[in-house]
Design a protein around this motif. Structure first.
Motif, PDB file in Angstrom:
ATOM      1  N   THR A  79      48.269 -33.189  18.751  1.00  0.00           N
ATOM      2  CA  THR A  79      48.722 -33.754  17.482  1.00  0.00           C
ATOM      3  C   THR A  79      49.608 -32.730  16.793  1.00  0.00           C
ATOM      4  O   THR A  79      49.264 -31.543  16.734  1.00  0.00           O
ATOM      5  N   GLU A  80      50.744 -33.193  16.299  1.00  0.00           N
ATOM      6  CA  GLU A  80      51.629 -32.294  15.554  1.00  0.00           C
ATOM      7  C   GLU A  80      50.870 -31.681  14.387  1.00  0.00           C
ATOM      8  O   GLU A  80      50.048 -32.337  13.757  1.00  0.00           O
ATOM      9  N   ALA A  81      51.167 -30.425  14.101  1.00  0.00           N
ATOM     10  CA  ALA A  81      50.558 -29.731  12.970  1.00  0.00           C
ATOM     11  C   ALA A  81      51.674 -29.224  12.061  1.00  0.00           C
ATOM     12  O   ALA A  81      52.796 -28.999  12.519  1.00  0.00           O
ATOM     13  N   PRO A  82      51.374 -29.034  10.789  1.00  0.00           N
ATOM     14  CA  PRO A  82      52.397 -28.522   9.870  1.00  0.00           C
ATOM     15  C   PRO A  82      52.863 -27.124  10.284  1.00  0.00           C
ATOM     16  O   PRO A  82      52.107 -26.363  10.895  1.00  0.00           O
ATOM     17  N   LEU A  83      54.087 -26.797   9.928  1.00  0.00           N
ATOM     18  CA  LEU A  83      54.655 -25.493  10.224  1.00  0.00           C
ATOM     19  C   LEU A  83      53.752 -24.393   9.667  1.00  0.00           C
ATOM     20  O   LEU A  83      53.330 -24.448   8.516  1.00  0.00           O
ATOM     21  N   GLY A  84      53.419 -23.435  10.496  1.00  0.00           N
ATOM     22  CA  GLY A  84      52.574 -22.321  10.083  1.00  0.00           C
ATOM     23  C   GLY A  84      51.086 -22.546  10.273  1.00  0.00           C
ATOM     24  O   GLY A  84      50.275 -21.667   9.979  1.00  0.00           O
ATOM     25  N   ALA A  85      50.703 -23.712  10.788  1.00  0.00           N
ATOM     26  CA  ALA A  85      49.278 -24.032  10.959  1.00  0.00           C
ATOM     27  C   ALA A  85      48.657 -23.317  12.154  1.00  0.00           C
ATOM     28  O   ALA A  85      47.445 -23.134  12.215  1.00  0.00           O
ATOM     29  N   GLY A  86      49.474 -22.950  13.122  1.00  0.00           N
ATOM     30  CA  GLY A  86      48.969 -22.288  14.319  1.00  0.00           C
ATOM     31  C   GLY A  86      48.455 -23.287  15.347  1.00  0.00           C
ATOM     32  O   GLY A  86      48.602 -24.492  15.195  1.00  0.00           O
ATOM     33  N   ILE A  87      47.841 -22.758  16.376  1.00  0.00           N
ATOM     34  CA  ILE A  87      47.261 -23.581  17.436  1.00  0.00           C
ATOM     35  C   ILE A  87      45.769 -23.707  17.176  1.00  0.00           C
ATOM     36  O   ILE A  87      45.062 -22.705  17.133  1.00  0.00           O
ATOM     37  N   ASP A 140      52.528 -24.403  16.510  1.00  0.00           N
ATOM     38  CA  ASP A 140      51.821 -25.198  15.506  1.00  0.00           C
ATOM     39  C   ASP A 140      51.435 -26.548  16.094  1.00  0.00           C
ATOM     40  O   ASP A 140      52.257 -27.462  16.148  1.00  0.00           O
ATOM     41  N   ILE A 141      50.170 -26.658  16.532  1.00  0.00           N
ATOM     42  CA  ILE A 141      49.720 -27.894  17.167  1.00  0.00           C
ATOM     43  C   ILE A 141      48.193 -27.938  17.182  1.00  0.00           C
ATOM     44  O   ILE A 141      47.539 -26.895  17.192  1.00  0.00           O
ATOM     45  N   GLU A 142      47.657 -29.136  17.153  1.00  0.00           N
ATOM     46  CA  GLU A 142      46.213 -29.334  17.273  1.00  0.00           C
ATOM     47  C   GLU A 142      45.927 -29.886  18.661  1.00  0.00           C
ATOM     48  O   GLU A 142      46.585 -30.822  19.114  1.00  0.00           O
ATOM     49  N   VAL A 143      44.933 -29.295  19.327  1.00  0.00           N
ATOM     50  CA  VAL A 143      44.596 -29.656  20.698  1.00  0.00           C
ATOM     51  C   VAL A 143      43.134 -30.081  20.763  1.00  0.00           C
ATOM     52  O   VAL A 143      42.264 -29.371  20.266  1.00  0.00           O
TER      53      VAL A 143
END
Length: 90
Positions: free
Chosen positions: A19-27, A58-61
């Protein structure tokens, strides 16, 4: 936010959801399933290394694991990432 998946819930495979994550959110990584308790740190490293090679920070896995080999996990992460990028272009 856009989401993509790759893999199955079959034995010796895994289902990877990105899932896309906001800029700077990290992995951010969440792993569940058969091998999660025993191999979590190795799986997190494989996921992080694969995503870094693909150039994302920047992404959620989410991974639902059913005993997938390391190479399978990397391939599923790459496929899900490429699907996510294809969706972003549309």
């Amino acid at each position: 936010m856009k989401t993509s998946q790759a893999g199955t819930l079959e034995s010796m495979d895994c289902l990877v959801t990105l899932t896309e994550a906001p800029l700077g959110a990290g992995i951010k990584i969440e792993i569940t399933g058969a091998s999660a308790a025993r191999f979590k740190s190795a799986m997190e490293k494989k996921i992080t290394d694969t995503l870094c090679e693909l150039g994302t920070k920047d992404i959620e896995v989410r991974v639902q694991d059913n005993g997938a080999l390391d190479i399978v996990l990397g391939a599923r992460v790459e496929a899900a990432y490429k699907r996510l990028q294809k969706e972003s272009v549309k």
